[in-house]
Enzyme design. Structure first.
Site, PDB file in Angstrom:
ATOM      1  N   LYS A 151      50.826  33.922  35.271  1.00 18.29           N
ATOM      2  CA  LYS A 151      50.134  34.749  36.266  1.00 18.29           C
ATOM      3  C   LYS A 151      51.070  35.906  36.588  1.00 18.29           C
ATOM      4  O   LYS A 151      51.921  35.817  37.477  1.00 18.29           O
ATOM      5  CB  LYS A 151      49.809  33.904  37.495  1.00 18.29           C
ATOM      6  CG  LYS A 151      48.813  34.571  38.418  1.00 18.29           C
ATOM      7  CD  LYS A 151      48.228  33.571  39.390  1.00 18.29           C
ATOM      8  CE  LYS A 151      47.440  34.251  40.483  1.00 18.29           C
ATOM      9  NZ  LYS A 151      46.305  35.024  40.007  1.00 18.29           N
ATOM     10  N   GLU A 184      37.279  34.207  30.872  1.00 19.21           N
ATOM     11  CA  GLU A 184      37.203  34.010  32.327  1.00 19.21           C
ATOM     12  C   GLU A 184      36.593  35.245  32.960  1.00 19.21           C
ATOM     13  O   GLU A 184      36.295  36.229  32.266  1.00 19.21           O
ATOM     14  CB  GLU A 184      38.600  33.744  32.892  1.00 19.21           C
ATOM     15  CG  GLU A 184      39.579  34.882  32.651  1.00 19.21           C
ATOM     16  CD  GLU A 184      40.991  34.585  33.128  1.00 19.21           C
ATOM     17  OE1 GLU A 184      41.194  33.653  33.904  1.00 19.21           O
ATOM     18  OE2 GLU A 184      41.901  35.321  32.710  1.00 19.21           O
TER      19      GLU A 184
HETATM   20  N1  PMP Z   1      41.672  33.755  36.498  1.00 20.13           N
HETATM   21  C1  PMP Z   1      42.300  34.852  36.963  1.00 20.13           C
HETATM   22  C2  PMP Z   1      42.504  36.001  36.065  1.00 20.13           C
HETATM   23  C3  PMP Z   1      42.756  34.879  38.287  1.00 20.13           C
HETATM   24  O1  PMP Z   1      43.385  35.954  38.759  1.00 20.13           O
HETATM   25  C4  PMP Z   1      42.513  33.777  39.128  1.00 20.13           C
HETATM   26  C5  PMP Z   1      42.931  33.820  40.575  1.00 20.13           C
HETATM   27  N2  PMP Z   1      44.278  33.534  40.741  1.00 20.13           N
HETATM   28  C6  PMP Z   1      41.865  32.656  38.596  1.00 20.13           C
HETATM   29  C7  PMP Z   1      41.453  32.689  37.272  1.00 20.13           C
HETATM   30  C8  PMP Z   1      41.622  31.434  39.421  1.00 20.13           C
HETATM   31  O2  PMP Z   1      42.832  30.714  39.606  1.00 20.13           O
HETATM   32  P1  PMP Z   1      43.138  29.894  40.921  1.00 20.13           P
HETATM   33  O3  PMP Z   1      42.054  28.892  41.073  1.00 20.13           O
HETATM   34  O4  PMP Z   1      44.459  29.247  40.673  1.00 20.13           O
HETATM   35  O5  PMP Z   1      43.167  30.865  42.044  1.00 20.13           O
END
Ligand code: PMP
Length: 285
Positions: A151, A184
């Protein structure tokens, strides 16, 4: 009360929370971050977020300036100093101050920024009605270019997709990978329901291993619903019975239209509504 921000090793007033123009987080998007919720005064899934942050840093060979427990303590202090009972934390670690070249190892110390604030991504009506999405023409970063589990502060790929959603007048854009499989949404993970089974793309498709995604998979399993991680195509999204997105900010939100086609009967379906409710209860339990 003025907002306090954690900067490096202490809390400062928001007006004084400034980083250098030579910070590689700014110059190159070189850094990592987490978005974390606070529910009822508790930091939700904090260990999982810290773990992902440190793993992301490790892959980028970014030396974290403090151990996990110290960062956890700094985060708690920031939440407390801002009186955040229900809100959102943004934890950012940049590579720090360097020179104008790319070399990250010339940056002396990673910079830590912690913001504790409030958030509501979508208004309540949208949770009831469901959101519209479009397929982005912007392809998701190839997983061999940047591991999707990281991330990082480099969100340009997602931002280009988000711009497509805004231009189309919808809430989100669905990103596909180099093979045409669903990866996603620009800031959320993707799930569909078909004939009673839940499907979600595997992380290798180019999606972040979302923490909300993991919880929703467990909640579904607890309800004896089969969840299959499988490559999905645009066809799958067009013919599914239900479609929803998961993420820290959005939680669980139904999708009722993709590329102008109604999903199911055009309203958030029963599995989506049940999981949204279960997630709500789990987060606040
Ligand atoms: N994909 C992306 C690209 C994101 O930025 C996020 C948000 N952090 C998610 C998926 C969802 O992840 P999470 O459930 O850990 O927030």
């Amino acid at each position: 009360m003025a907002m306090k921000i954690w900067l490096d090793d202490k809390l400062v007033n928001a007006d004084d929370a400034k980083v250098s123009a030579f910070d590689h987080g700014l110059l190159y998007g070189d850094g990592v971050f987490e978005g974390i919720r606070v529910y009822d005064g508790r930091i939700f899934e904090f260990d999982a977020h810290l773990k992902r942050l440190y793993l992301s840093a490790r892959v980028l060979r970014l030396a974290m300036p403090m151990p996990e427990d110290a960062l956890a303590d700094a985060t708690r202090q920031t939440v407390e100093a801002n009186g955040v009972h229900d809100g959102y934390i943004r934890l950012v670690v940049t590579r720090g101050v360097g020179d104008l070249g790319l070399n990250p190892f010339l940056c002396k110390r990673a910079c830590v920024i912690i913001i504790a604030a409030t958030i509501q991504l979508y208004p309540e009506e949208l949770y009831e009605q469901g959101i519209k999405v479009v397929s982005a023409s912007t392809m998701r970063n190839h997983p061999m270019s940047l591991p999707p589990q990281v991330k990082s502060l480099n969100y340009l790929n997602n931002i280009l997709a988000k711009i497509e959603a805004i231009d189309a007048g919808v809430s989100e854009a669905i990103m596909y990978n180099h093979e045409g499989y669903v990866a996603e949404a620009s800031g959320d993970n993707v799930f569909i329901v078909r004939d009673g089974t839940i499907y979600t793309p595997p992380v290798q498709s180019g999606s972040l291993e979302g923490i909300t995604r993991g919880i929703v998979i467990d909640l579904a399993a607890g309800e004896n619903i089969t969840v299959v991680e499988k490559n999905l195509t645009r066809f799958d999204l067009y013919v599914c019975n239900e479609f929803f997105l998961t993420g820290t900010a959005a939680e669980v939100i139904g999708v009722v239209e993709i590329d102008g086609r109604a999903v199911g009967d055009g309203a958030p379906g029963p599995v989506t509504t049940m999981l949204r409710k279960k997630f709500f209860e789990y987060a606040r339990s």
